[in-house]
Design an enzyme around this catalytic site. Structure first.
Site: not given
Ligand code: HMG
Ligand code: MG
Length: 302
Positions: A207, A240, A249
């Site tokens: 990736h 990201c 990508n």
């Molecule tokens: P957090 O704040 O640590 O979670 O987030 P929490 O459990 O303390 O919850 C806080 C709030 O988030 C709560 O809502 C939860 O309900 C909500 P509030 O009470 O404040 O209204 N919550 C959620 N809502 C929807 N869906 C969920 C969820 N979990 C908790 N699943 C969390 C932790 C992971 C959710 C947060 O940090 C997050 O969403 N991060 C975004 C991560 C992301 O999408 N990053 C980009 C993708 S990774 C990438 O692109 C790399 C990749 O392509 C490979 C590469 O290139 O390296 C894969």
């Molecule tokens: Mg990626």
């Protein structure tokens, strides 16, 4: 050197590609993109993510997008699920595969998913268990396997450490991701070599982001090791939100051109893929990030 004769591409454009777009992209456009990708012959498409809409607003329409897709038999639709909350939400939409996503870098893990690497594994374990119990495939994305925007160079030992943690909780295959596109062939090979301590070559995918223009070279370096699964994004979409300055990508069109030119099968119709890329580029109002697409479109226009 044992080049594969066939390569499987996962287009991550609808998810990795679009997640960082500032303007909301309507669900109908994401759905049309998925339709065009599958029409071009993609057999795996990473559609969306079930993450916090406060963190990544662009993916808030996950249910609408998954519900709107007309699925083709033989195509696998994957989605990102960082925790049980995301998984429970995702399962309603019947993905074929879920992706837990960790990082080889502590700092990136904190910025991206708000927890340490060890904590992330604790969160992923019940997700993996629940998915496997339901017969849903599981992939593990490993970010920052070469370099990190916060920590700099990442040693292969840290990739091996993460790969082991992923294998221990039952993850079936992993992506070796160069999230910020800083890798060069030997360093990418070292990250893959480290992963191979815990996963077979068939369970490893490359990736590569193309920030420094190295992604195709890195793809070739991975091919030379026998890697035959790769992620790419149509038109080179992406970036990201937690890796500032990182571009998309490697473009799927560019990878397909490379592979076909080397006599490696992909099952993808390059012309139809270029059309899919032209569609999304037009919707986003900017030229394609794929050199191959730009060249072929210019040739068509001429
Ligand atoms: P957090 O704040 O640590 O979670 O987030 P929490 O459990 O303390 O919850 C806080 C709030 O988030 C709560 O809502 C939860 O309900 C909500 P509030 O009470 O404040 O209204 N919550 C959620 N809502 C929807 N869906 C969920 C969820 N979990 C908790 N699943 C969390 C932790 C992971 C959710 C947060 O940090 C997050 O969403 N991060 C975004 C991560 C992301 O999408 N990053 C980009 C993708 S990774 C990438 O692109 C790399 C990749 O392509 C490979 C590469 O290139 O390296 C894969
Ligand atoms: Mg990626």
């Amino acid at each position: 050197m044992k080049l594969p004769t066939r390569v499987r591409l996962i287009d991550v454009g609808p998810r990795d590609g679009l997640q960082n777009e500032k303007q909301p992209v309507p669900a109908a456009i994401k759905i049309e993109l998925v339709h065009r990708l599958q029409a071009a012959g993609l057999k795996e498409i990473e559609v969306t993510s079930y993450v916090s809409p406060k963190w990544v607003p662009q993916m808030a329409d996950n249910h609408d997008v998954m519900a709107g897709i007309t699925r083709l038999t033989g195509v696998a639709y994957s989605v990102l699920t960082p925790n049980l909350k995301g998984f429970e939400s995702a399962v309603l939409d019947q993905p074929d595969e879920i992706v837990v996503f960790g990082a080889a870098s502590e700092a990136f893990s904190q910025k991206n998913i708000n927890c340490s690497i060890a904590e992330s594994i604790e969160r992923f374990a019940p997700v993996v268990e629940a998915a496997l119990a339901k017969g849903i495939a599981v992939r593990g994305a490993m970010s920052c396997t070469v370099g990190c925007p916060y920590e700099g160079d990442i040693a292969p030992e840290r990739v091996a450490y993460l790969a082991k943690l992923m294998a221990d909780i039952g993850v079936r295959r992993v992506d070796v991701a160069d999230t910020i596109g800083v890798g060069t062939p030997r360093r990418v090979q070292a990250a893959i070599e480290a992963t191979l301590q815990h996963f077979s070559i068939d369970a490893v995918s490359g990736h590569f982001h193309d920030t420094y223009g190295q992604a195709l070279s890195n793809t070739l370096a991975a091919l030379e090791m026998g890697v035959w699964n790769f992620q790419s994004s149509v038109s080179g979409l992406g970036g990201c939100p937690y890796a500032k300055g990182a571009t998309g990508n490697v473009a799927t069109e560019d990878v397909v051109y490379l592979l076909h030119g080397m006599g490696i099968e992909t099952g993808i119709d390059l012309d139809a893929l270029v059309d899919a890329g032209a569609y999304i580029s037009e919707q986003l109002g900017r030229p394609s990030g794929s050199r191959v697409a730009r060249a072929l479109l210019a040739k068509r226009a001429g």
